[in-house]
Design a protein around this motif. Structure first.
Motif, PDB file in Angstrom:
ATOM      1  N   GLY A 147       1.213   1.534  -9.154  1.00 34.29           N
ATOM      2  CA  GLY A 147       0.462   0.356  -9.599  1.00 34.29           C
ATOM      3  C   GLY A 147       1.376  -0.839  -9.780  1.00 34.29           C
ATOM      4  O   GLY A 147       2.444  -0.904  -9.177  1.00 34.29           O
ATOM      5  N   ALA A 148       0.950  -1.772 -10.632  1.00 29.75           N
ATOM      6  CA  ALA A 148       1.763  -2.975 -10.853  1.00 29.75           C
ATOM      7  C   ALA A 148       2.936  -2.648 -11.759  1.00 29.75           C
ATOM      8  O   ALA A 148       2.802  -1.915 -12.733  1.00 29.75           O
ATOM      9  CB  ALA A 148       0.905  -4.060 -11.493  1.00 29.75           C
ATOM     10  N   LEU A 149       4.095  -3.167 -11.392  1.00 27.41           N
ATOM     11  CA  LEU A 149       5.297  -2.913 -12.198  1.00 27.41           C
ATOM     12  C   LEU A 149       6.029  -4.238 -12.410  1.00 27.41           C
ATOM     13  O   LEU A 149       6.370  -4.912 -11.438  1.00 27.41           O
ATOM     14  CB  LEU A 149       6.190  -1.916 -11.455  1.00 27.41           C
ATOM     15  N   PRO A 150       6.268  -4.640 -13.677  1.00 27.91           N
ATOM     16  CA  PRO A 150       6.940  -5.926 -13.890  1.00 27.91           C
ATOM     17  C   PRO A 150       8.379  -5.894 -13.383  1.00 27.91           C
ATOM     18  O   PRO A 150       9.060  -4.868 -13.487  1.00 27.91           O
ATOM     19  CB  PRO A 150       6.940  -6.111 -15.411  1.00 27.91           C
ATOM     20  N   MET A 151       8.819  -7.012 -12.843  1.00 24.25           N
ATOM     21  CA  MET A 151      10.231  -7.137 -12.480  1.00 24.25           C
ATOM     22  C   MET A 151      11.070  -6.984 -13.745  1.00 24.25           C
ATOM     23  O   MET A 151      10.671  -7.421 -14.811  1.00 24.25           O
ATOM     24  CB  MET A 151      10.489  -8.520 -11.888  1.00 24.25           C
ATOM     25  N   TYR A 188      -4.261  -4.787  -5.565  1.00 23.79           N
ATOM     26  CA  TYR A 188      -3.428  -3.675  -5.108  1.00 23.79           C
ATOM     27  C   TYR A 188      -3.694  -3.382  -3.635  1.00 23.79           C
ATOM     28  O   TYR A 188      -2.765  -3.223  -2.844  1.00 23.79           O
ATOM     29  CB  TYR A 188      -3.692  -2.425  -5.947  1.00 23.79           C
ATOM     30  N   VAL A 189      -4.955  -3.361  -3.292  1.00 25.70           N
ATOM     31  CA  VAL A 189      -5.353  -3.038  -1.910  1.00 25.70           C
ATOM     32  C   VAL A 189      -4.809  -4.078  -0.928  1.00 25.70           C
ATOM     33  O   VAL A 189      -4.381  -3.734   0.164  1.00 25.70           O
ATOM     34  CB  VAL A 189      -6.905  -2.968  -1.812  1.00 25.70           C
ATOM     35  N   GLU A 190      -4.766  -5.325  -1.339  1.00 26.28           N
ATOM     36  CA  GLU A 190      -4.378  -6.393  -0.408  1.00 26.28           C
ATOM     37  C   GLU A 190      -2.886  -6.767  -0.460  1.00 26.28           C
ATOM     38  O   GLU A 190      -2.485  -7.754   0.124  1.00 26.28           O
ATOM     39  CB  GLU A 190      -5.256  -7.628  -0.657  1.00 26.28           C
ATOM     40  N   THR A 191      -2.111  -5.972  -1.185  1.00 26.19           N
ATOM     41  CA  THR A 191      -0.659  -6.203  -1.163  1.00 26.19           C
ATOM     42  C   THR A 191       0.039  -4.942  -0.654  1.00 26.19           C
ATOM     43  O   THR A 191      -0.546  -3.860  -0.636  1.00 26.19           O
ATOM     44  CB  THR A 191      -0.118  -6.554  -2.573  1.00 26.19           C
ATOM     45  N   LYS A 192       1.283  -5.131  -0.224  1.00 27.69           N
ATOM     46  CA  LYS A 192       2.052  -4.009   0.306  1.00 27.69           C
ATOM     47  C   LYS A 192       3.121  -3.589  -0.708  1.00 27.69           C
ATOM     48  O   LYS A 192       3.501  -4.379  -1.572  1.00 27.69           O
ATOM     49  CB  LYS A 192       2.740  -4.427   1.616  1.00 27.69           C
ATOM     50  N   PRO A 193       3.613  -2.336  -0.576  1.00 20.63           N
ATOM     51  CA  PRO A 193       4.665  -1.891  -1.508  1.00 20.63           C
ATOM     52  C   PRO A 193       5.819  -2.897  -1.572  1.00 20.63           C
ATOM     53  O   PRO A 193       6.291  -3.358  -0.536  1.00 20.63           O
ATOM     54  CB  PRO A 193       5.131  -0.569  -0.912  1.00 20.63           C
TER      55      PRO A 193
END
Ligand SMILES: [Zn+2]
Length: 347
Positions: free
Chosen positions: A252-256, A327-332
């Motif tokens: 999922g989302a992970l902060p820098m 999430y779906v519209e971004t890449k790793p």
């Protein structure tokens, strides 16, 4: 004519009368010209009672050195410079050798040794020594600046010694600096940070606030909840709350900068072993945290996210996030823009 006051009597080989006998060790105030200036200082000498009155005094070599050191220290005190003892104390406080301290400050290797024994430091050198004396953070800055003068191992060793001298204020400053450093490229409001500049105070308060209300809060779940807080904030009022920048990660989302984030001195984070022996970071509320920096709007947003995910396991919140457009519209590895984040599903 005997002058000065008696310190003690010493049985020794007397160079004046060539006999072994008891001589008096005495002290008196003397004057000397140093850097063109008359300086008063305390000097010690021996007195032979067998010799003629006009040549009955002598000094040993070590006594002469000690007298000169006293004279130079008297000059230093008069001019507000650090004394040789104070210079030794600075060095020993950090556990450094003379050469190491000299290299740390970017000076010639013999400089500290000279200042501790035979030379008076210039004012500029004195100022640098004082900076280091009063503030280990400045010592760390010097270490960074003069890093090439040390081997990697030596540098790590010295760094550890200096960090030990940091009080809690210094440690807090350091951990913040490390975290903020990761946001150097995001100092302007943008779609990446939700038009909010990184606010470390708010992040610390927010995390503790969530930990107050969510039992068994571990890092993976917290990271997702932070993203949802920022996403909801963007959706409701057009800007994020924390200034964190998030990347698309398998979980999922992970902060820098999430490693340094977890090291922030004002967070109450404990490393615990889970059932499968992985170590996990458990986040607890911070004692005495002041929640007044969160306004009512912000609390409403945070509570909304807490109520939604409070009882989700890490796996559940990851799966839930995987369905989001952001999430779906971004890449790793991609930064997740807040223009997408604010399109989260309603809850
Ligand atoms: Zn004698």
């Amino acid at each position: 004519m005997a002058t000065g006051t008696l310190i003690r009597k010493v049985h020794m080989d007397c160079p004046l009368c060539d006999r072994k006998h008891e001589v008096e060790e005495r002290k008196r105030v003397a004057t000397i010209i140093l850097k063109g200036e008359e300086i008063s200082y305390e000097e010690k000498f021996y007195l032979c009672a067998n010799a003629d009155a006009d040549e009955n005094e002598f000094e040993t070599g070590s006594m002469t050195n000690a007298n000169l050191l006293n004279a130079r220290n008297a000059y230093r005190v008069k001019h507000g410079l650090l004394t040789s003892e104070e210079i030794v104390a600075i060095r020993e406080n950090y556990g450094l050798s003379q050469v190491d301290l000299a290299r740390l400050l970017g000076w010639g290797e013999a400089t500290i040794s000279r200042y501790e024994s035979k030379a008076i430091q210039d004012e500029a050198y004195d100022t640098m020594l004082r900076l280091v004396k009063d503030n280990p953070l400045i010592a760390l800055d010097f270490l960074k600046k003069n890093a090439v003068k040390f081997s990697d191992q030596k540098r790590a060793e010295i760094r550890t010694k200096i960090v030990e001298k940091l009080g809690s204020y210094g440690k807090e400053y350091l951990t913040r600096q490390a975290f903020e450093g990761e946001y150097a490229d995001f100092e302007e409001p943008s779609d990446a940070n939700g038009f909010t500049i990184l606010d470390v105070d708010k992040i610390e308060v927010l995390i503790s606030y969530i930990a107050e209300k969510v039992p068994n809060l571990f890092k993976v779940k917290l990271m997702k909840m932070l993203w949802y807080v920022d996403a909801v904030s963007c959706k409701m009022r057009g800007r994020a709350m924390t200034g964190l920048v998030y990347r698309h990660n398998t979980m999922g989302a992970l902060p820098m900068g999430h490693y340094s984030l977890m090291n922030l001195e004002n967070l109450n984070v404990h490393e615990e072993e889970s059932y499968n022996y992985d170590s996990m970071l458990h986040i607890y509320p911070t004692k005495g945290m002041d929640y007044s920096i969160l306004n009512d709007d912000e609390k409403e947003i945070i509570d909304k996210v807490i109520n939604k995910f409070k009882n989700y396991k890490a796996k559940d919140i990851i799966e839930y996030m995987h369905e989001e457009k952001a999430y779906v519209e971004t890449k790793p590895g991609d930064i997740i823009p807040f223009s997408l984040a604010k399109e989260i599903r309603e809850f």
